[in-house]
Design an enzyme around this catalytic site. Structure first.
Site, short mmCIF file in Angstrom:
data_model
loop_
_atom_site.label_atom_id
_atom_site.label_comp_id
_atom_site.label_asym_id
_atom_site.label_seq_id
_atom_site.Cartn_x
_atom_site.Cartn_y
_atom_site.Cartn_z
N GLY A 1 -15.76 -9.64 -23.11
CA GLY A 1 -17.22 -9.68 -23.06
C GLY A 1 -17.74 -9.27 -24.43
O GLY A 1 -17.32 -8.24 -24.98
N GLN B 1 -13.14 -14.79 -14.63
CA GLN B 1 -14.01 -13.62 -14.83
C GLN B 1 -15.06 -13.52 -13.72
O GLN B 1 -15.50 -12.42 -13.37
CB GLN B 1 -14.73 -13.70 -16.18
CG GLN B 1 -13.85 -13.47 -17.39
CD GLN B 1 -13.29 -14.74 -17.96
OE1 GLN B 1 -13.10 -15.74 -17.26
NE2 GLN B 1 -13.02 -14.75 -19.25
N ASP C 1 -21.96 -15.36 -26.26
CA ASP C 1 -21.04 -14.78 -27.25
C ASP C 1 -21.58 -14.92 -28.66
O ASP C 1 -21.21 -14.15 -29.55
CB ASP C 1 -19.67 -15.43 -27.13
CG ASP C 1 -19.00 -14.97 -25.85
OD1 ASP C 1 -19.29 -15.57 -24.79
OD2 ASP C 1 -18.26 -13.97 -25.89
N ASN D 1 -21.02 -19.70 -25.10
CA ASN D 1 -20.68 -18.82 -23.97
C ASN D 1 -19.43 -19.38 -23.31
O ASN D 1 -18.89 -20.43 -23.71
CB ASN D 1 -21.86 -18.70 -23.00
CG ASN D 1 -21.66 -17.58 -21.99
OD1 ASN D 1 -21.30 -16.45 -22.37
ND2 ASN D 1 -21.85 -17.85 -20.71
O1 MRU Z 1 -13.54 -14.48 -22.81
P1 MRU Z 1 -14.52 -13.43 -22.40
O2 MRU Z 1 -14.28 -12.92 -21.01
O3 MRU Z 1 -14.63 -12.32 -23.40
O4 MRU Z 1 -15.90 -14.19 -22.38
C1 MRU Z 1 -17.06 -13.52 -21.99
C2 MRU Z 1 -18.26 -14.36 -21.92
O5 MRU Z 1 -18.24 -15.53 -22.22
C3 MRU Z 1 -19.53 -13.67 -21.55
O6 MRU Z 1 -20.37 -14.52 -20.84
C4 MRU Z 1 -20.24 -13.24 -22.84
O7 MRU Z 1 -19.37 -12.50 -23.65
C5 MRU Z 1 -21.44 -12.44 -22.57
S1 MRU Z 1 -21.05 -10.86 -21.94
C6 MRU Z 1 -22.43 -9.90 -21.87
#
Ligand code: MRU
Length: 348
Positions: free
Chosen positions: A46, A195, A236, A246
């Site tokens: 995240g 997730q 992201d 994202n």
């Molecule tokens: O691969 P991840 O689990 O780190 O990806 C997370 C996401 O895409 C979330 O939607 C993003 O980081 C926003 S978290 C507040």
């Protein structure tokens, strides 16, 4: 509140997100290399959470340095920053956090080594507190946009687990529910890393927010049946023109939302906005191991030798985004202007 990550005297303590929802296990990373591994292996994930984790990793590395002189400490510091910067490429929060630690180092570099170390630990701890405050402000700014009743769809996990607490997209949902809105959440499972199923559903069930888990390919049908009143996701990286990186699958949801006339909101702290990146085509997209696609929970689901693609993120062009909710305020199209205006706002 869920303790996603925490600074302790022994090191940085994380809830191990690879083990949820069946096991609530905590791991303590005792040096910066272990923090880098925790980010790479998604023990912590995240965008905002990995930013603060990296800052704490830098602080840990510096704290444990045996350097006697600032010049020696700086050399080590740069190497620590480089190691953490190489963990994941897409979430700009990681680079934002490391840059903030670099700026802090320069600001205190005239002080004795022991005080530089303390200043960096304090800076990382400050980022932790600020992240939670930003999420709460985002919640206040975004709650009014959600319908007073009905269902909201979210993709991936943009909750407490993706931040230092409260969450971005889930923070807005939490704030809306706290303000009396009668919301139900549809959580996309979010293949391949799940997730949504493993983390978002876990958080929302824990909070007693009514939640229904769906597989990613069900979202369109739910929209067509008028079961979804709004979509809200995290980000992201947000480019200067409002394009949003994202979790993979976000683009699909955004296009479907537009087709069905459903508002599509993005909630993210200002540290996710990257005004130096003009548009989404310039955002690096992480490619992850093919095993995440071919296997589920260690069980092989695809034949040996099949070719696999596993981009971890996609880009949603700004034209699909109804509004971007930040702690500084809400940006709407044209984003080039509205994001630039927010750049000069100081968050309260
Ligand atoms: O691969 P991840 O689990 O780190 O990806 C997370 C996401 O895409 C979330 O939607 C993003 O980081 C926003 S978290 C507040």
């Amino acid at each position: 509140m869920i303790k996603t990550l925490e600074w302790t005297d022994e090191g940085v303590r994380f809830i191990d997100q690879t083990k949820l929802p069946t096991e609530e296990v905590y791991v303590t990373c005792r040096n910066y290399e272990e923090v880098a591994d925790a980010i790479r292996t998604m023990i912590v994930r995240g965008a905002p959470a990995i930013g603060v984790a990296a800052a704490m990793g830098v602080a840990l590395g510096v704290r444990d340095s045996e350097a006697d002189h600032v010049s020696e400490l700086r050399r080590e510091f740069e190497q620590i920053c480089d190691t953490l910067a190489e963990t994941r490429p897409t979430a700009v929060n990681l680079f934002w956090a490391i840059q903030r630690m670099k700026d802090k180092f320069e600001a205190v570099s005239e002080l004795p080594v022991s005080q530089i170390k303390q200043a960096l630990v304090t800076e990382a701890q400050r980022m932790y507190v600020e992240d939670i405050a930003a999420n709460e402000a985002m919640g206040r700014n975004g709650a009014v946009l959600l319908p007073s009743s009905g269902s909201v769809l979210t993709h991936c996990n943009a909750g407490a687990l993706a931040t230092c607490g409260y969450g971005t997209a889930l923070g807005v949902i939490r704030a809306a529910v706290e303000s009396g809105k009668k919301l139900h959440v549809y959580a996309d499972e979010t293949r391949p890393f799940l997730q949504g199923a493993r983390l978002t559903a876990w958080e929302l069930v824990k909070d007693n927010i009514p939640t229904t888990l769906i597989s990613d390919n069900m979202a369109g049908a739910m929209m067509r049946q008028r079961k979804i009143g709004a979509v809200i996701v995290g980000a992201d990286r947000i480019a200067a023109n409002g394009d949003v990186a994202n979790k993979i699958g976000t683009y699909t949801v955004a296009v479907l939302a537009k087709e069905h006339g459903i508002p599509f909101y993005v909630a993210a702290p200002w540290s996710t906005v990257d005004l130096d990146t003009p548009d989404g085509t310039k955002i690096p997209i992480e490619q992850r191991a093919s095993r995440e696609v071919t296997h589920i929970a260690g069980k092989q689901m695809a034949p040996d030798g099949v070719k696999v693609e596993n981009p971890a993120f996609d880009i949603t062009p700004y034209k699909y985004v109804t509004a971007i909710i930040t702690e500084r305020g809400v940006a709407k199209a044209p984003y080039t202007e509205s994001l630039q205006n927010l750049a000069s706002v100081v968050a309260v």
